[in-house]
Design an enzyme around this catalytic site. Structure first.
Site, PDB file in Angstrom:
ATOM      1  N   CYS A   1      74.141  79.142  54.610  1.00 62.12           N
ATOM      2  CA  CYS A   1      73.833  79.645  55.920  1.00 62.12           C
ATOM      3  C   CYS A   1      73.042  79.267  56.950  1.00 62.12           C
ATOM      4  CB  CYS A   1      73.364  81.255  55.508  1.00 62.12           C
ATOM      5  SG  CYS A   1      74.363  82.062  54.455  1.00 62.12           S
TER       6      CYS A   1
ATOM      7  N   ARG B   1      76.380  72.478  57.545  1.00 66.25           N
ATOM      8  CA  ARG B   1      75.746  72.758  56.369  1.00 66.25           C
ATOM      9  C   ARG B   1      76.815  73.526  55.389  1.00 66.25           C
ATOM     10  NH1 ARG B   1      69.884  74.113  56.988  1.00 66.25           N
ATOM     11  NH2 ARG B   1      70.325  75.947  55.719  1.00 66.25           N
TER      12      ARG B   1
ATOM     13  N   TRP C   1      77.729  81.401  54.474  1.00 66.81           N
ATOM     14  CA  TRP C   1      78.249  80.733  53.326  1.00 66.81           C
ATOM     15  C   TRP C   1      78.054  81.976  52.501  1.00 66.81           C
ATOM     16  CZ3 TRP C   1      76.877  79.320  48.123  1.00 66.81           C
ATOM     17  CH2 TRP C   1      77.911  78.263  47.826  1.00 66.81           C
TER      18      TRP C   1
ATOM     19  N   ASN D   1      69.019  84.144  55.874  1.00 68.47           N
ATOM     20  CA  ASN D   1      69.645  83.048  54.885  1.00 68.47           C
ATOM     21  C   ASN D   1      68.815  83.436  53.438  1.00 68.47           C
ATOM     22  OD1 ASN D   1      71.001  81.905  57.112  1.00 68.47           O
ATOM     23  ND2 ASN D   1      69.572  80.070  57.207  1.00 68.47           N
ATOM     24  N   GLY D   2      69.427  83.194  52.415  1.00 66.07           N
ATOM     25  CA  GLY D   2      68.818  83.487  51.543  1.00 66.07           C
ATOM     26  C   GLY D   2      69.743  84.518  50.599  1.00 66.07           C
TER      27      GLY D   2
ATOM     28  N   GLU E   1      78.753  58.894  40.654  1.00 67.04           N
ATOM     29  CA  GLU E   1      78.632  59.170  42.036  1.00 67.04           C
ATOM     30  C   GLU E   1      80.176  58.875  42.810  1.00 67.04           C
ATOM     31  OE1 GLU E   1      76.791  60.686  43.673  1.00 67.04           O
ATOM     32  OE2 GLU E   1      77.427  59.793  46.087  1.00 67.04           O
TER      33      GLU E   1
ATOM     34  N   LYS F   1      81.986  61.773  44.903  1.00 67.12           N
ATOM     35  CA  LYS F   1      82.359  61.567  46.291  1.00 67.12           C
ATOM     36  C   LYS F   1      83.918  61.744  46.555  1.00 67.12           C
ATOM     37  CE  LYS F   1      79.262  61.415  47.665  1.00 67.12           C
ATOM     38  NZ  LYS F   1      78.041  62.057  47.799  1.00 67.12           N
TER      39      LYS F   1
ATOM     40  N   GLU G   1      84.593  65.838  46.177  1.00 66.22           N
ATOM     41  CA  GLU G   1      83.947  66.621  47.177  1.00 66.22           C
ATOM     42  C   GLU G   1      84.887  66.595  48.347  1.00 66.22           C
ATOM     43  OE1 GLU G   1      79.055  66.246  47.318  1.00 66.22           O
ATOM     44  OE2 GLU G   1      80.087  64.464  47.586  1.00 66.22           O
TER      45      GLU G   1
ATOM     46  N   HIS H   1      87.649  57.782  22.773  1.00 63.89           N
ATOM     47  CA  HIS H   1      87.229  58.747  21.966  1.00 63.89           C
ATOM     48  C   HIS H   1      87.783  60.263  22.214  1.00 63.89           C
ATOM     49  CE1 HIS H   1      84.635  56.122  19.460  1.00 63.89           C
ATOM     50  NE2 HIS H   1      84.120  55.639  20.528  1.00 63.89           N
TER      51      HIS H   1
ATOM     52  N   LYS I   1      75.857  71.717  52.748  1.00 61.30           N
ATOM     53  CA  LYS I   1      74.946  70.577  52.550  1.00 61.30           C
ATOM     54  C   LYS I   1      73.592  70.930  51.950  1.00 61.30           C
ATOM     55  CE  LYS I   1      73.752  66.534  53.998  1.00 61.30           C
ATOM     56  NZ  LYS I   1      74.436  65.562  53.304  1.00 61.30           N
TER      57      LYS I   1
HETATM   58  C1  G6P Z   1      74.422  69.836  47.934  1.00 56.53           C
HETATM   59  C2  G6P Z   1      75.226  68.819  48.555  1.00 56.53           C
HETATM   60  C3  G6P Z   1      75.111  67.373  47.763  1.00 56.53           C
HETATM   61  C4  G6P Z   1      73.894  67.239  47.516  1.00 56.53           C
HETATM   62  C5  G6P Z   1      73.190  68.216  46.819  1.00 56.53           C
HETATM   63  C6  G6P Z   1      71.577  68.177  46.646  1.00 56.53           C
HETATM   64  O1  G6P Z   1      75.187  70.170  46.838  1.00 56.53           O
HETATM   65  O2  G6P Z   1      76.452  69.104  49.124  1.00 56.53           O
HETATM   66  O3  G6P Z   1      75.738  66.624  48.629  1.00 56.53           O
HETATM   67  O4  G6P Z   1      73.750  66.057  46.955  1.00 56.53           O
HETATM   68  O5  G6P Z   1      73.198  69.553  47.433  1.00 56.53           O
HETATM   69  O6  G6P Z   1      70.912  68.170  47.828  1.00 56.53           O
HETATM   70  P1  G6P Z   1      69.551  67.568  48.263  1.00 56.53           P
HETATM   71  O7  G6P Z   1      69.360  67.955  49.592  1.00 56.53           O
HETATM   72  O8  G6P Z   1      68.490  68.077  47.475  1.00 56.53           O
HETATM   73  O9  G6P Z   1      69.830  66.084  48.028  1.00 56.53           O
END
Ligand code: G6P
Length: 608
Positions: A2, A27, A74, A98-99, A481, A485, A488, A504, A603
């Site tokens: 949010c 976000r 969100w 927010n929260g 990673e 990516k 996502e 395995h 985000k």
């Molecule tokens: C969310 C984002 C990711 C990020 C993760 C940790 O899931 O979508 O891209 O890696 O949070 O976020 P931070 O701000 O703690 O690196």
């Protein structure tokens, strides 16, 4: 997650709210709304599920207004819908939040018994109606009502509040979710994130835990436990250009292009006479001689950056290191104490699970260090020491440049740890630092310059629904990673596998045409990787190899080969991850995905 924006001044508040909400879109959200006073002093609300454009359409033409609050939601409690969108409230007040209010169910029952009814499924509506109760039924002042209401809540909140009988005031409160007050000329803002107001001002006050603020056009007064608190005026160092796309199709590709410069900026002040230098960060690296173990705790991409550090800390500094997912660490009663260093990595510095893990580590007496990108964020403020990455604002949900600067900084830190522990001599350390600072940014730039070659690979994998990334050692961590990516932003299902483990069980999923992306940046493991690639080829997989420049690859080893720029094996992960990011980007583009705002993702994840 949010986002909150509020404006009070001489200008049109609704215009500021829409622009602020647009800046907060990154976000991640699924509905938006606003509350504002119109030119007759009436408190109005608009809210709509879906993209901001839906709420914006309801706000066109712009109503005359000089005071308002806005929100991107969100969904947590209740599906994305007009009714569940914020603001929530009554005739007498509107509130954005927010929260999460964890004890909302009990309060809802209590308020229902008092005659309150509820339209939405949200926890926020409960907080709004509880506030109404204290303000309207118990006749407390606005300030006292907010104090009483927040004293009843369990959970986290950043709040923006308008009272119908006070069209010249925005109230704000913070506990566990970030909130700032932006200071302009004859105007003030409230915002959950500096990027929402950067276009207008860089000056701000940061609200701390438990603070409540009364914000008018001319003044911003902050209270804690009923007493006024004098706040320090801070200035953001980010430019608005850094938070805009600047001609790129997406923030993600802009941010990948920023990696070479961001790596240099992050390292620059931490190298002196060719060696690591952390004194100006106020971090005493002698701790590496005392501790017996490092625990890296983080989420998502930041956790994957930690995996790279685990490898380097082990091989260079001979320091045992565990990497733990923050949401697991905090509930697994971790065995840590005064001989451990807990290193929290976070781009935003606000990730709820990482913050909770940090607090737990402190409680258990471990030393704590944070690697964070956002200055003044909660994790940065609460850790014993902080090393800031200097990537500038990262807007795209899929984290790219943050990973690159985190891993570059972690490598430098590992060289320092190795020096402190007497595991590396000065010349060997200098050689590594020089390559890190001089060669790595160049190599990443060379990778970016070959974007079209990488795009061709991405377009080959884009039509698939399943694929595998495989690697050994550091390449396995990179594979994790690369896979994250791709998932996502392109929604292609993929898995990262330790290449030797595939046989395995999981190799049963390798059928003709399934793409295998094999990372081969570790020369000593190259022959083993070739065998694993052959195993998948024998089952009809379409194989893609990402290989270091100097590895001799026999004809036919893989169907497609991408060569990395020349660089030592220890640092190949940086150009390699750039290639993986570009593969994900172009695969998502080929599939027509909303790259900067992938479905369901946020985000900055400020809830558990
Ligand atoms: C969310 C984002 C990711 C990020 C993760 C940790 O899931 O979508 O891209 O890696 O949070 O976020 P931070 O701000 O703690 O690196």
């Amino acid at each position: 997650m949010c986002g909150i924006i509020g404006y009070i001044g001489k200008d049109n508040s609704v215009k500021h709210l829409i622009e602020g909400l647009r800046a907060l879109e990154y976000r991640g959200y699924d509905s938006a709304g606003a509350a504002f006073f119109d030119n007759e002093g009436r408190l109005c609300s608009v809210k709509a599920a879906g993209r901001l454009a839906n709420a914006e359409a309801k706000l066109t033409p712009l109503p005359d207004s000089t005071c308002g609050i806005g929100h991107t939601r969100w969904a947590t409690h209740g599906a994305p819908s007009d009714t569940n969108s914020h603001p929530h409230g009554t005739e007498s007040l509107r509130l954005v939040h927010n929260g999460i209010v964890e004890n909302y169910a009990a309060i809802k029952t209590e308020l229902s018994d008092l005659g309150y009814t509820f339209e939405s499924d949200t926890d926020t509506e409960v907080a709004a109606k509880l506030l109404d109760y204290y303000y309207m039924k118990e006749k407390l002042t606005a300030h006292a009502a907010i104090e009483r209401m927040t004293s009843r809540l369990v959970g986290s909140w950043a709040l923006g509040i308008l009272f119908a009988d006070a069209p010249d005031t925005i109230w704000a409160a913070r506990q566990g979710s970030p909130l700032i007050i932006g200071v302009g000329k004859d105007e003030h803002y409230i915002a959950s994130d500096i990027t929402a107001i950067l276009r207008y001002t860089k000056d701000y006050y940061q609200l701390d835990e438990g603070e409540i603020a009364k914000v008018t056009r001319e003044t911003a007064t902050v209270y804690k436990d009923g007493k006024e608190v004098i706040k320090e005026l801070k200035t953001a160092h980010w430019d608005i250009e850094a938070a805009e796309r600047g001609g790129y199709a997406h923030f993600m590709i802009k941010e990948i292009n920023e990696e070479p410069a961001a790596i240099r900026t992050t390292l620059h002040s931490r190298i002196k006479d060719g060696l690591p230098y952390f004194s100006s960060d106020g971090f005493d690296t002698k701790i590496f001689a005392r501790i017996s173990r490092v625990h890296i705790v983080a989420c998502g991409t930041a956790m994957h950056a930690g995996l790279i550090a685990k490898g380097v800390l082990g091989s260079l500094a001979k320091l045992p290191c565990e990497v733990e997912i923050a949401s697991e660490f905090r509930y697994n009663d971790p065995l840590i104490g005064e001989h451990d260093l807990v290193l929290i990595i976070s781009q935003s510095g606000e990730t709820a699970d990482s913050l909770a893990a940090l607090r737990l580590a402190k409680e258990k007496g471990a030393a704590t260090l944070a690697i964070v990108n956002v200055i003044g964020s909660s994790i940065a403020r609460e850790a014993d020491a902080v090393l800031y990455t200097m990537a500038g604002p990262e807007i795209a949900v899929a984290s790219t440049k943050a990973y690159s600067v985190q891993t570059a900084l972690l490598y430098l830190l590992s060289v320092e740890a190795a020096l402190v522990r007497g595991k590396l001599d000065l010349d060997a350390a200098k050689m590594r630092v020089t390559e890190l600072y001089e060669r790595v940014p160049e190599a990443v730039a060379e990778m970016i310059a070959r974007e079209n070659e990488i795009k061709a690979i991405a377009e080959k994998i884009a039509p698939n629904e399943d694929l595998f990334f495989i690697g050994r050692g550091a390449d396995y961590y990179l594979a994790a990673e690369g896979s994250l990516k791709l998932k996502e932003i392109s929604y292609i299902h993929s898995e990262a596998y330790a290449a030797g483990e595939l046989k395995h069980g999981t190799i049963s999923l390798v059928t003709p045409g399934v793409p295998i992306i094999a990372l081969c940046t570790v020369p000593r493991l190259y022959e083993k990787m070739v065998s694993n690639i052959r195993e998948t080829k024998a089952r009809g997989a379409e194989t893609f190899m990402i290989a270091s420049a100097d590895t001799g690859v026999a004809d036919g080893t893989a169907d497609h080969i991408l060569r990395l720029p020349a660089i030592s094996a220890e640092l190949a992960f940086l150009p390699a991850v750039c290639a993986l990011q570009l593969i994900a980007y172009h695969a998502a583009a080929a599939r027509g995905c909303d790259i900067d705002k992938p479905r369901n993702l946020a985000k900055s994840v400020t809830v558990e």
